[in-house]
Design a protein around this motif. Structure first.
Motif, mmCIF file in Angstrom:
data_model
loop_
_atom_site.group_PDB
_atom_site.id
_atom_site.type_symbol
_atom_site.label_atom_id
_atom_site.label_comp_id
_atom_site.label_asym_id
_atom_site.label_seq_id
_atom_site.Cartn_x
_atom_site.Cartn_y
_atom_site.Cartn_z
ATOM 1 N N ASN A 14 0.833 -1.189 0.000
ATOM 2 C CA ASN A 14 0.000 0.000 0.000
ATOM 3 C C ASN A 14 0.874 1.249 0.000
ATOM 4 O OD1 ASN A 14 -2.328 -1.576 0.237
ATOM 5 N ND2 ASN A 14 -2.092 -1.670 2.448
ATOM 6 N N PHE A 16 1.826 5.152 0.716
ATOM 7 C CA PHE A 16 1.502 6.160 1.716
ATOM 8 C C PHE A 16 2.234 7.436 1.344
ATOM 9 C CE2 PHE A 16 5.251 4.136 3.501
ATOM 10 C CZ PHE A 16 6.000 5.197 3.962
ATOM 11 N N THR A 28 0.540 8.140 9.748
ATOM 12 C CA THR A 28 -0.626 8.988 9.950
ATOM 13 C C THR A 28 -1.647 8.156 10.715
ATOM 14 O OG1 THR A 28 -1.721 8.263 7.924
ATOM 15 C CG2 THR A 28 -0.215 10.156 7.739
ATOM 16 N N PRO A 29 -2.664 8.778 11.283
ATOM 17 C CA PRO A 29 -3.706 7.989 11.951
ATOM 18 C C PRO A 29 -4.354 6.966 11.014
ATOM 19 C CG PRO A 29 -3.902 10.280 12.577
ATOM 20 C CD PRO A 29 -2.855 10.213 11.497
ATOM 21 N N GLU A 30 -4.479 7.307 9.729
ATOM 22 C CA GLU A 30 -5.068 6.371 8.771
ATOM 23 C C GLU A 30 -4.164 5.150 8.592
ATOM 24 O OE1 GLU A 30 -4.667 9.712 8.093
ATOM 25 O OE2 GLU A 30 -6.749 10.239 8.468
ATOM 26 N N ASP A 31 -2.838 5.383 8.538
ATOM 27 C CA ASP A 31 -1.895 4.261 8.432
ATOM 28 C C ASP A 31 -2.034 3.342 9.636
ATOM 29 O OD1 ASP A 31 -0.755 5.217 6.042
ATOM 30 O OD2 ASP A 31 0.694 6.447 7.150
ATOM 31 N N LEU A 33 -4.611 2.913 11.613
ATOM 32 C CA LEU A 33 -5.872 2.156 11.568
ATOM 33 C C LEU A 33 -5.801 1.022 10.555
ATOM 34 C CD1 LEU A 33 -8.525 4.986 11.971
ATOM 35 C CD2 LEU A 33 -7.862 3.238 13.630
ATOM 36 N N ARG A 34 -5.150 1.261 9.398
ATOM 37 C CA ARG A 34 -4.977 0.186 8.414
ATOM 38 C C ARG A 34 -4.167 -0.960 9.012
ATOM 39 N NH1 ARG A 34 -2.664 3.638 4.638
ATOM 40 N NH2 ARG A 34 -4.257 5.143 4.230
ATOM 41 N N THR A 65 0.252 11.081 17.717
ATOM 42 C CA THR A 65 -0.433 12.126 16.964
ATOM 43 C C THR A 65 -0.398 13.450 17.729
ATOM 44 O OG1 THR A 65 -1.887 10.489 15.948
ATOM 45 C CG2 THR A 65 -2.609 12.773 15.862
#
Length: 146
Positions: A14, A16, A28-31, A33-34, A65
């Protein structure tokens, strides 16, 4: 799940966003969570991750964060303070327009004359004295009666 520092991809392939940071700073927070979802999907059903461990991971991400946000805010404040300082220095230099000053150029040449203008170049403040650019930091005398 590991993050490849040189490839800019997770080991799952993936993409980023490369912010120039490495390790935890690049997440990042999205990373996060993934990675958490991938961890949950691939965990051993006979030994699932405990609630405490999941909460610990979530807490760690929140802390990272918050630290990054604080660091960014401090950088912005520092930049604003530098801008304020540069503005004050330029204002001080502008107040010398029409005044006679003495000093030395960056190459050590003595200068003695009336200031025609004040300006900034590469973050430093200069005075135009005739056809010479005199660094404000090199002024060693001011004649206010000029």
């Amino acid at each position: 799940m590991e993050i490849g520092a040189t490839t800019g991809k997770t080991n799952a392939g993936n993409d980023f966003v490369d912010t120039g940071d490495t390790g935890f700073n690049a997440l990042t927070p999205e990373d996060f969570l993934r990675m958490l979802i991938t961890q949950l999907q691939n965990q051993d059903p006979t030994q699932p991750t405990s609630n405490e461990e999941l909460l610990s991971q979530l807490s760690m991400m929140q802390s990272l964060t918050s630290n990054r946000d604080l660091s960014n805010t401090l950088e912005k404040l520092n930049s604003a303070q530098l801008d304020t300082l540069a503005t004050q220095q330029l204002n001080n230099a502008a107040s010398l327009i029409g005044k006679k000053v003495q000093g030395k150029t960056e190459s050590g040449v003595p200068v003695d004359g009336v200031v025609d203008r004040a300006f900034m170049s590469d973050g430093d403040v200069y005075l135009d004295v005739g056809d010479v650019e005199l660094p404000m930091s090199s002024v060693n005398g001011i004649n206010l009666a000029a």
